[in-house]
Design a protein around this motif. Structure first.
Motif, PDB file in Angstrom:
ATOM      1  N   GLY A 137      -3.411  -2.704  13.847  1.00  0.00           N
ATOM      2  CA  GLY A 137      -3.658  -3.749  12.853  1.00  0.00           C
ATOM      3  C   GLY A 137      -3.799  -3.186  11.456  1.00  0.00           C
ATOM      4  N   GLY A 138      -4.486  -2.057  11.338  1.00  0.00           N
ATOM      5  CA  GLY A 138      -4.649  -1.427  10.032  1.00  0.00           C
ATOM      6  C   GLY A 138      -3.331  -0.942   9.461  1.00  0.00           C
ATOM      7  N   THR A 139      -2.475  -0.425  10.318  1.00  0.00           N
ATOM      8  CA  THR A 139      -1.158   0.023   9.871  1.00  0.00           C
ATOM      9  C   THR A 139      -0.335  -1.176   9.390  1.00  0.00           C
ATOM     10  OG1 THR A 139      -1.264   1.857  11.435  1.00  0.00           O
ATOM     11  CG2 THR A 139       0.911   1.318  10.540  1.00  0.00           C
ATOM     12  N   LEU A 140      -0.368  -2.263  10.147  1.00  0.00           N
ATOM     13  CA  LEU A 140       0.297  -3.502   9.729  1.00  0.00           C
ATOM     14  C   LEU A 140      -0.284  -3.982   8.395  1.00  0.00           C
ATOM     15  CD1 LEU A 140       2.239  -5.886  10.532  1.00  0.00           C
ATOM     16  CD2 LEU A 140       0.210  -6.977  11.481  1.00  0.00           C
ATOM     17  N   PHE A 141      -1.582  -3.906   8.265  1.00  0.00           N
ATOM     18  CA  PHE A 141      -2.269  -4.295   7.037  1.00  0.00           C
ATOM     19  C   PHE A 141      -1.762  -3.476   5.850  1.00  0.00           C
ATOM     20  CE2 PHE A 141      -5.742  -2.243   4.614  1.00  0.00           C
ATOM     21  CZ  PHE A 141      -5.983  -3.237   3.683  1.00  0.00           C
ATOM     22  N   MET A 142      -1.710  -2.161   6.009  1.00  0.00           N
ATOM     23  CA  MET A 142      -1.340  -1.283   4.893  1.00  0.00           C
ATOM     24  C   MET A 142       0.137  -1.410   4.504  1.00  0.00           C
ATOM     25  SD  MET A 142      -4.097   0.278   3.869  1.00  0.00           S
ATOM     26  CE  MET A 142      -3.582   1.694   2.927  1.00  0.00           C
ATOM     27  N   TYR A 143       0.998  -1.633   5.495  1.00  0.00           N
ATOM     28  CA  TYR A 143       2.439  -1.661   5.222  1.00  0.00           C
ATOM     29  C   TYR A 143       2.995  -3.052   4.929  1.00  0.00           C
ATOM     30  CZ  TYR A 143       3.273   3.257   6.286  1.00  0.00           C
ATOM     31  OH  TYR A 143       3.284   4.619   6.257  1.00  0.00           O
ATOM     32  N   VAL A 144       2.349  -4.107   5.439  1.00  0.00           N
ATOM     33  CA  VAL A 144       2.920  -5.444   5.301  1.00  0.00           C
ATOM     34  C   VAL A 144       1.993  -6.395   4.542  1.00  0.00           C
ATOM     35  CG1 VAL A 144       3.820  -7.454   6.557  1.00  0.00           C
ATOM     36  CG2 VAL A 144       4.237  -5.155   7.444  1.00  0.00           C
ATOM     37  N   VAL A 145       0.784  -6.593   5.045  1.00  0.00           N
ATOM     38  CA  VAL A 145      -0.095  -7.634   4.505  1.00  0.00           C
ATOM     39  C   VAL A 145      -0.592  -7.295   3.100  1.00  0.00           C
ATOM     40  CG1 VAL A 145      -2.192  -8.984   4.900  1.00  0.00           C
ATOM     41  CG2 VAL A 145      -0.780  -8.288   6.840  1.00  0.00           C
ATOM     42  N   GLN A 146      -1.097  -6.084   2.890  1.00  0.00           N
ATOM     43  CA  GLN A 146      -1.625  -5.731   1.573  1.00  0.00           C
ATOM     44  C   GLN A 146      -0.566  -5.805   0.477  1.00  0.00           C
ATOM     45  OE1 GLN A 146      -4.804  -5.465   0.710  1.00  0.00           O
ATOM     46  NE2 GLN A 146      -4.113  -5.308  -1.399  1.00  0.00           N
ATOM     47  N   PRO A 147       0.652  -5.312   0.705  1.00  0.00           N
ATOM     48  CA  PRO A 147       1.669  -5.490  -0.346  1.00  0.00           C
ATOM     49  C   PRO A 147       1.934  -6.967  -0.683  1.00  0.00           C
ATOM     50  CG  PRO A 147       2.372  -3.788   1.180  1.00  0.00           C
ATOM     51  CD  PRO A 147       1.141  -4.412   1.768  1.00  0.00           C
ATOM     52  N   ILE A 148       1.871  -7.830   0.308  1.00  0.00           N
ATOM     53  CA  ILE A 148       2.048  -9.268   0.047  1.00  0.00           C
ATOM     54  C   ILE A 148       0.885  -9.786  -0.800  1.00  0.00           C
ATOM     55  CG2 ILE A 148       2.077 -11.570   1.099  1.00  0.00           C
ATOM     56  CD1 ILE A 148       3.612 -10.260   3.479  1.00  0.00           C
ATOM     57  N   PHE A 149      -0.349  -9.441  -0.407  1.00  0.00           N
ATOM     58  CA  PHE A 149      -1.520  -9.880  -1.183  1.00  0.00           C
ATOM     59  C   PHE A 149      -1.472  -9.321  -2.603  1.00  0.00           C
ATOM     60  CE2 PHE A 149      -4.666 -10.700   2.560  1.00  0.00           C
ATOM     61  CZ  PHE A 149      -3.970 -11.846   2.873  1.00  0.00           C
ATOM     62  N   ASP A 150      -1.085  -8.050  -2.750  1.00  0.00           N
ATOM     63  CA  ASP A 150      -0.969  -7.460  -4.086  1.00  0.00           C
ATOM     64  C   ASP A 150       0.019  -8.253  -4.932  1.00  0.00           C
ATOM     65  OD1 ASP A 150      -2.791  -5.319  -4.005  1.00  0.00           O
ATOM     66  OD2 ASP A 150      -1.320  -3.947  -3.139  1.00  0.00           O
ATOM     67  N   HIS A 151       1.151  -8.594  -4.342  1.00  0.00           N
ATOM     68  CA  HIS A 151       2.172  -9.339  -5.084  1.00  0.00           C
ATOM     69  C   HIS A 151       1.675 -10.738  -5.468  1.00  0.00           C
ATOM     70  CE1 HIS A 151       6.059 -10.772  -6.393  1.00  0.00           C
ATOM     71  NE2 HIS A 151       5.922 -11.809  -5.587  1.00  0.00           N
ATOM     72  N   VAL A 152       1.136 -11.462  -4.496  1.00  0.00           N
ATOM     73  CA  VAL A 152       0.682 -12.837  -4.750  1.00  0.00           C
ATOM     74  C   VAL A 152      -0.450 -12.858  -5.773  1.00  0.00           C
ATOM     75  CG1 VAL A 152      -0.461 -14.839  -3.691  1.00  0.00           C
ATOM     76  CG2 VAL A 152       1.457 -13.742  -2.530  1.00  0.00           C
ATOM     77  N   LEU A 153      -1.386 -11.922  -5.651  1.00  0.00           N
ATOM     78  CA  LEU A 153      -2.542 -11.935  -6.551  1.00  0.00           C
ATOM     79  C   LEU A 153      -2.276 -11.233  -7.878  1.00  0.00           C
ATOM     80  CD1 LEU A 153      -5.401 -11.545  -3.948  1.00  0.00           C
ATOM     81  CD2 LEU A 153      -4.805 -13.573  -5.278  1.00  0.00           C
ATOM     82  N   SER A 154      -1.064 -10.753  -8.097  1.00  0.00           N
ATOM     83  CA  SER A 154      -0.714 -10.216  -9.407  1.00  0.00           C
ATOM     84  C   SER A 154      -0.288 -11.340 -10.348  1.00  0.00           C
ATOM     85  CB  SER A 154       0.409  -9.184  -9.290  1.00  0.00           C
ATOM     86  OG  SER A 154       1.634  -9.811  -8.960  1.00  0.00           O
ATOM     87  N   LYS A 155      -0.076 -12.541  -9.795  1.00  0.00           N
ATOM     88  CA  LYS A 155       0.417 -13.670 -10.583  1.00  0.00           C
ATOM     89  C   LYS A 155      -0.671 -14.384 -11.398  1.00  0.00           C
ATOM     90  CE  LYS A 155       4.482 -13.090  -8.752  1.00  0.00           C
ATOM     91  NZ  LYS A 155       5.355 -12.164  -9.403  1.00  0.00           N
ATOM     92  N   PRO A 156      -1.845 -14.703 -10.805  1.00  0.00           N
ATOM     93  CA  PRO A 156      -2.845 -15.457 -11.577  1.00  0.00           C
ATOM     94  C   PRO A 156      -3.444 -14.633 -12.723  1.00  0.00           C
ATOM     95  CG  PRO A 156      -3.377 -15.471  -9.218  1.00  0.00           C
ATOM     96  CD  PRO A 156      -2.268 -14.499  -9.427  1.00  0.00           C
TER      97      PRO A 156
END
Length: 183
Positions: A137-156
């Motif tokens: 889960g942590g590997t999935l988090f680091m490679y997939v989920v966190q980059p998505i959150f970084d991208h989405v939360l770079s907008k506001p």
């Protein structure tokens, strides 16, 4: 995430809450769909979040983010996912062990005492099979989920992030008052 934008305290708190909510959803999914035990609130608090997942996610970011961003030889690129997996597995297992002692002190028990059923466990506080899941889960988090959150939360804007973080903090604060002092 934009390369110029640092992870502010507000952004880290939002990440914490997003992962606490995702952790709660994961726990409920396991309970309802996989084990078919029926629904119960899997968190210690009233709301739909498990703070231990937020702690784990932030710890992954603080400890492993430098490794994730490192660009080096082809060999390192090939073994990096394995290093991330082991790092996530170790970090999450250590956090779970510490959390079990804190919860036992604060409430008299901890929610995952069912680990005694696993062949390889330590005092029903940590277990090998869950540690392996944490690594995956942590590997999935680091490679997939966190980059998505970084991208989405770079907008506001920063102001919007402040409002989101303050709202979430107020909700969690009220939940802590309710859970630990009223209920």
């Amino acid at each position: 995430m934009e390369k110029t934008r640092k992870r502010s305290l507000q952004l880290l708190f939002i990440f914490f809450m997003l992962y606490a909510i995702l952790g709660w959803c994961y726990e409920v999914f396991l309970e309802v769909v996989i084990y078919k035990w029926g629904f119960t609130n899997r968190g210690v608090l009233f709301g739909p979040y498990c703070p231990v997942y937020g702690v784990g996610a932030l710890t992954f970011l603080f400890v492993l983010d430098k490794i994730m961003r490192k660009k080096d030889s082809l060999l390192f690129t090939l073994i990096k996912p394995f290093i991330i997996f082991l790092g996530c597995m170790f970090i999450a297992t250590l956090i779970e062990l510490i959390a079990s002692y804190i919860l036992e002190f604060a409430t008299g028990s901890w929610p995952w005492q069912t680990y005694a059923e696993y062949k390889y466990n330590y005092q029903a506080r940590i277990a090998l099979s869950t540690s392996l899941r944490f690594g995956l889960g942590g590997t999935l988090f680091m490679y997939v989920v966190q980059p998505i959150f970084d991208h989405v939360l770079s907008k506001p804007s920063k102001k919007t992030l402040n409002i989101i973080a303050l709202t979430m903090a107020f909700i969690v604060f009220a939940d802590c008052i309710y859970t630990f002092f009223i209920r």
